[in-house]
Write an enzyme that holds these catalytic residues in place. Structure first.
Site, PDB file in Angstrom:
ATOM      1  N   ASN A 198      22.825  54.178 -73.677  1.00 42.25           N
ATOM      2  CA  ASN A 198      23.461  54.214 -74.996  1.00 42.25           C
ATOM      3  C   ASN A 198      23.444  55.668 -75.466  1.00 42.25           C
ATOM      4  O   ASN A 198      22.383  56.196 -75.804  1.00 42.25           O
ATOM      5  CB  ASN A 198      22.670  53.307 -75.961  1.00 42.25           C
ATOM      6  N   LYS A 233      24.769  56.860 -78.046  1.00 43.36           N
ATOM      7  CA  LYS A 233      24.756  56.934 -79.513  1.00 43.36           C
ATOM      8  C   LYS A 233      25.797  57.960 -79.997  1.00 43.36           C
ATOM      9  O   LYS A 233      26.873  58.041 -79.405  1.00 43.36           O
ATOM     10  CB  LYS A 233      23.337  57.224 -80.019  1.00 43.36           C
ATOM     11  N   HIS A 243      23.103  46.874 -82.661  1.00 39.47           N
ATOM     12  CA  HIS A 243      22.024  47.846 -82.445  1.00 39.47           C
ATOM     13  C   HIS A 243      21.280  48.040 -83.769  1.00 39.47           C
ATOM     14  O   HIS A 243      21.890  48.025 -84.838  1.00 39.47           O
ATOM     15  CB  HIS A 243      22.603  49.171 -81.949  1.00 39.47           C
ATOM     16  N   GLU A 268      20.215  50.527 -85.252  1.00 36.57           N
ATOM     17  CA  GLU A 268      20.715  51.600 -86.125  1.00 36.57           C
ATOM     18  C   GLU A 268      21.885  51.109 -86.962  1.00 36.57           C
ATOM     19  O   GLU A 268      22.082  51.540 -88.094  1.00 36.57           O
ATOM     20  CB  GLU A 268      21.099  52.822 -85.262  1.00 36.57           C
ATOM     21  N   GLU A 325      15.076  45.375 -78.363  1.00 32.35           N
ATOM     22  CA  GLU A 325      14.709  46.756 -78.682  1.00 32.35           C
ATOM     23  C   GLU A 325      13.822  46.757 -79.925  1.00 32.35           C
ATOM     24  O   GLU A 325      14.336  46.725 -81.051  1.00 32.35           O
ATOM     25  CB  GLU A 325      15.959  47.589 -78.963  1.00 32.35           C
ATOM     26  N   GLY A 329      13.321  55.853 -79.807  1.00 30.65           N
ATOM     27  CA  GLY A 329      13.331  57.290 -80.070  1.00 30.65           C
ATOM     28  C   GLY A 329      11.991  57.826 -80.551  1.00 30.65           C
ATOM     29  O   GLY A 329      11.899  58.949 -81.041  1.00 30.65           O
ATOM     30  N   SER A 366      12.329  53.873 -75.764  1.00 28.79           N
ATOM     31  CA  SER A 366      11.566  54.895 -75.051  1.00 28.79           C
ATOM     32  C   SER A 366      11.382  54.603 -73.558  1.00 28.79           C
ATOM     33  O   SER A 366      10.339  54.911 -72.972  1.00 28.79           O
ATOM     34  CB  SER A 366      10.201  55.126 -75.728  1.00 28.79           C
ATOM     35  N   GLY A 419      18.263  55.085 -74.555  1.00 30.12           N
ATOM     36  CA  GLY A 419      18.885  56.110 -75.386  1.00 30.12           C
ATOM     37  C   GLY A 419      18.648  57.488 -74.801  1.00 30.12           C
ATOM     38  O   GLY A 419      19.354  57.943 -73.895  1.00 30.12           O
ATOM     39  N   GLY A 420      17.596  58.167 -75.290  1.00 33.47           N
ATOM     40  CA  GLY A 420      17.333  59.567 -74.932  1.00 33.47           C
ATOM     41  C   GLY A 420      17.402  59.868 -73.438  1.00 33.47           C
ATOM     42  O   GLY A 420      18.091  60.801 -73.009  1.00 33.47           O
TER      43      GLY A 420
END
Ligand code: 13P
Length: 249
Positions: A9, A11, A96, A98, A168, A174, A214, A235-236
């Site tokens: 993702n 983002k 998601h 967010e 999640e 994150g 993470s 993500g990251g």
């Protein structure tokens, strides 16, 4: 048979230069992978066209981070599945945290999106997960149960196989605080039990449940070893070629 999926993702983290570097890095590394899982990426809408054509025929599925539940119509700033179909895109991320947290998406609205996506023969990936406050108040299972049941309300057994769930926990996104494989497995097993009740035990075994929060190359293996963890939504670590390729073990 449920699929093992590693999904990135991206983002709203990358501009065009970042996307170009990431896409070419992934393309360069794909050939060396021995038996990769299903690979999926969710770029920003503005980059979908370019990313979809770069990965065409390369065993990398591309998905949209969100949709609006309508055919082509006057909804300023939104994206219709009709537009995604032009690009050959079939996957869509829904709910998601967010979007739930910052854009006020409710279970009811997400249920509309799930139904719209399924009616258009798309594959929705529904995200669920508790906040730190909810976990500390022992509400994890209540929250996840509500998000799964409300999000999937009215979905037919025929459509169940098109769905993927991503668990999640918000406190792990994150933050570098990954859920332990045991913590994640406990919730994944619970989600699978809910899916068995909503659909059937057989269908619950067909639905992939991904963990997100993470996930990194050094913890992905221990998560994937758990019986109910079928992949990762990342993500990251999905936004740099080396770390993304390092997840495709
Ligand atoms: P991180 O992997 O950066 O924690 O993000 C997880 C996530 O939100 C994927 O959708």
């Amino acid at each position: 048979m449920r699929r093992t999926i590693i999904a990135g993702n991206w983002k709203m983290n990358l501009n065009k230069a970042g996307v170009d570097t990431l896409v070419s890095g992934i393309l360069n590394g794909l050939g060396a992978l021995k038996s990769p899982p299903v690979i999926m990426v969710f770029p920003s809408t503005i980059h979908l066209s370019e990313v979809a054509s770069a990965f065409k025929g390369k065993n990398v599925e591309v998905g949209c981070q969100n949709i609006y539940p309508s055919k082509l119509a006057a909804f300023t700033g939104e994206t219709s599945i009709d537009q995604l179909k032009d690009l050959g895109i079939e996957n869509v991320l829904l709910g998601h945290s967010e979007r739930r947290q910052f854009l006020g998406e409710t279970d009811e609205f997400l249920n509309q999106k799930v139904h719209h996506a399924l009616s258009e023969k798309m594959k929705p990936m529904l995200c669920v997960g508790e906040t730190l406050e909810e976990r500390e108040a022992n509400k994890t299972f209540d929250v996840v149960k509500r998000q799964v049941r409300e999000g999937l309300k009215g979905v037919s057994k025929e459509d169940a196989k098109s769905i993927t769930i991503a668990y999640e926990p918000v406190w792990a996104i994150g933050t570098g605080k990954v859920a332990t494989p045991e913590q994640a497995e406990e919730v994944h097993a619970f989600i699978r039990k809910e899916l068995a009740e909503v659909f059937s035990p057989e269908l619950s075994e067909e639905i992939s449940i991904l963990y997100g929060g993470s996930v990194k190359p050094d913890n992905v293996k221990s998560l994937l070893e758990k019986p109910n963890i079928d992949g990762g939504l990342v993500g990251g670590a999905s936004q740099k070629p080396d770390s993304f390729l390092g997840l495709l073990v």
